[in-house]
Write a protein that holds these residues in place. Structure first.
Motif, PDB file in Angstrom:
ATOM      1  N   SER A 170     -46.513  52.420  61.816  1.00  0.00           N
ATOM      2  CA  SER A 170     -47.501  52.028  62.702  1.00  0.00           C
ATOM      3  C   SER A 170     -47.611  50.586  63.066  1.00  0.00           C
ATOM      4  CB  SER A 170     -48.759  52.793  62.606  1.00  0.00           C
ATOM      5  OG  SER A 170     -48.650  54.300  62.284  1.00  0.00           O
ATOM      6  N   GLY A 173     -47.211  52.497  66.910  1.00  0.00           N
ATOM      7  CA  GLY A 173     -47.906  53.741  66.416  1.00  0.00           C
ATOM      8  C   GLY A 173     -47.386  55.185  66.999  1.00  0.00           C
ATOM      9  N   SER A 190     -57.252  45.436  67.687  1.00  0.00           N
ATOM     10  CA  SER A 190     -56.270  44.980  68.868  1.00  0.00           C
ATOM     11  C   SER A 190     -56.924  44.331  70.103  1.00  0.00           C
ATOM     12  CB  SER A 190     -55.472  46.409  69.217  1.00  0.00           C
ATOM     13  OG  SER A 190     -56.567  47.149  69.476  1.00  0.00           O
ATOM     14  N   ASP A 233     -52.195  51.790  72.098  1.00  0.00           N
ATOM     15  CA  ASP A 233     -51.871  52.787  71.081  1.00  0.00           C
ATOM     16  C   ASP A 233     -53.141  53.084  70.170  1.00  0.00           C
ATOM     17  OD1 ASP A 233     -49.288  52.850  71.952  1.00  0.00           O
ATOM     18  OD2 ASP A 233     -48.480  51.800  70.387  1.00  0.00           O
ATOM     19  N   TYR A 271     -50.590  47.504  71.185  1.00  0.00           N
ATOM     20  CA  TYR A 271     -51.084  47.840  70.235  1.00  0.00           C
ATOM     21  C   TYR A 271     -52.659  48.342  70.738  1.00  0.00           C
ATOM     22  CZ  TYR A 271     -47.790  45.977  66.797  1.00  0.00           C
ATOM     23  OH  TYR A 271     -46.708  45.692  66.016  1.00  0.00           O
ATOM     24  N   ILE A 295     -51.650  49.863  63.011  1.00  0.00           N
ATOM     25  CA  ILE A 295     -51.796  49.333  64.493  1.00  0.00           C
ATOM     26  C   ILE A 295     -52.746  47.977  64.383  1.00  0.00           C
ATOM     27  CG2 ILE A 295     -52.974  49.500  66.747  1.00  0.00           C
ATOM     28  CD1 ILE A 295     -52.066  52.770  66.703  1.00  0.00           C
TER      29      ILE A 295
END
Ligand code: FAD
Length: 409
Positions: A77, A81, A354, A378, A375, A252
């Protein structure tokens, strides 16, 4: 930080990390744009033997546990991810067979899922039954040696590419939550087709499909455990699989920070790298602290789950009995609260980190041809699937309040 991983686990991390760098990073943008399924990456994951790290050696696995699965999902990931979900999602469909399957069922389905030759999926959600799974309408009616399945499942990860589906349906609507069964349904069974493919914000490398069952006859032997135990199957599975979603969130978050650090150390404004501006430095500090504390809870929980389940797993493998029965016989405690905590903490970390990473990168962070915004897209799903974070918090609160009522504080 040294988490006391075994030599094998350190090797798993290193193999998964290398695979992520060499096979996932270069192609993730392509699969995000096209929404194609990344079969060449799946091949690489198969060749590296990473699908079955948590499964018993008896079926070709490495004999590890939840922590081993989390380590793989975290590292993959870190690159993408969506691509990593081929392992985590297959795990979600495999764990019910591992925990509730009898020896014949394990022999039939686990070897191909362990090697990654086949991918599994898990189907409980329906259009009108999301957080409240007990509102499901899909039915399974016994007719001689077969169950006849009717109904539709919504938002199923790995839809169409998976071969082995664990599907939940009610066998006795009058019994509500106690009237649900879990069934293994193989792709290609007459009466089992695919409906709408979803067009998603993130994890676009993993297809999300509607499953449709119309008078789909499945052998009676495909019932996992017993009629009426479907909700137990789902809940016990989630205790082991929610750490996997947490690992996806953690990876992530780490991946977003990796990319951001590479950029802010070289991007100059006001004559110096933007990383030297204190406001950016503090965001880096907060992101790293959130990531490390999330990792600490996740690894500690996964280790505890593995230590608790291992004696039951070993006994079931040796005697050919059902793991869930051995867990009950050994009075293995449930880790529902801790698994939910991991999922909440790691997915909230994924989202916050993120978003902050996009901010630290400035305008370029918002662009599709720069890796950081993906990211953020996701990350969002980790707060939603396998039970939204509101549902996790409901469960955590209920258990903490119950503990407070039963123990003197
Ligand atoms: C990309 C994707 C992949 C998925 N993959 C799978 C899969 O492989 N298999 C599968 O079975 N399902 C899958 N799902 C379904 C997912 O698990 C559900 O979407 C999720 O559980 C929430 O259900 P819902 O969407 O119906 O939301 P709802 O239940 O309609 O919830 C809407 C909102 O209300 C809140 N809410 C609802 N009830 C409560 C309550 N009691 N207390 C507080 N808040 C509440 C929720 O938290 C949410 O914010 C997937 C979903 C997505 C988006």
């Amino acid at each position: 930080m040294d988490y006391g991983l075994s030599e094998t686990q350190n090797e798993i991390v290193s193999v998964a990390y290398q695979l992520m760098r060499e096979k996932i990073r270069p192609v993730r943008e392509h699969y995000d744009k096209t929404e194609d399924f990344p079969w060449p990456v799946v091949d690489a994951i198969r060749q590296a033997d990473l699908f079955g790290v948590y499964l018993p050696e008896k079926y070709g696995g490495m004999g590890g546990g939840t922590l081993d699965l989390c380590l793989v999902v975290e590292q993959l990931s870190r690159g993408c991810g969506g691509i990593a979900l081929c392992v985590a999602g297959s795990g979600l469909g495999t764990i019910p067979i591992l925990l509730f399957g009898n020896e014949a069922q394990r022999q039939k389905w686990l070897p191909d899922l362990t090697s990654g030759k086949k991918i599994a999926a898990f189907a409980i959600t329906e259009a009108e039954a999301g957080s409240d799974a007990t509102a499901m309408k899909a039915t399974a009616k016994l007719d001689g040696d077969h169950y006849i399945l009717n109904g539709a499942k919504a938002f199923i990860s790995g839809g169409k590419i998976a071969e082995t589906y664990v599907v939940f349906a009610t066998t006795n609507p009058a019994r509500g939550a106690r009237g649900i069964g879990a069934f293994v349904v193989e792709k290609g069974t007459p009466g089992f087709t695919f409906g709408k493919k979803e067009d998603k914000m993130g994890i676009r490398a993993n297809p999300t499909y509607e499953l449709i069952f119309q008078n789909c006859r499945i052998p009676k032997e495909n019932l996992l455990y017993k009629e009426g135990y479907g909700l137990f199957v789902a809940q016990t599975t989630f205790d082991m699989s929610r750490p996997g979603v947490a690992a996806q969130g953690l990876g992530i978050a780490q991946g977003a920070l990796d990319e951001t650090l590479a950029y802010v150390r070289v991007r100059k404004q006001f004559g110096q790298p933007v990383s030297s501006h204190q406001a950016i430095g503090h965001m880096i500090a907060d992101c790293s602290t959130a990531i490390e504390s999330s990792r600490a809870l996740l690894y500690a929980t996964a280790k505890a789950v593995d230590a608790a389940v291992k004696p039951a797993m070993d006994a079931a493998m040796a005697k050919g009995t059902i793991v869930f029965d051995e867990m009950n016989a050994l009075k293995v405690r449930r880790y529902t609260k801790e698994s939910a905590m991991c999922k909440v903490l790691c997915s909230d970390t994924a989202m916050k980190v993120s978003v902050d990473c996009v901010q630290m990168c400035g305008g370029i962070g918002y662009m599709r041809d720069f890796p950081v915004e993906k990211y953020m897209r996701d990350a969002k799903i980790t707060q939603i699937y396998e039970g939204t974070n509101q549902i996790q918090r409901n469960e955590i609160a209920a258990m903490v309040i119950k503990e407070a009522a039963t123990h003197k504080l």
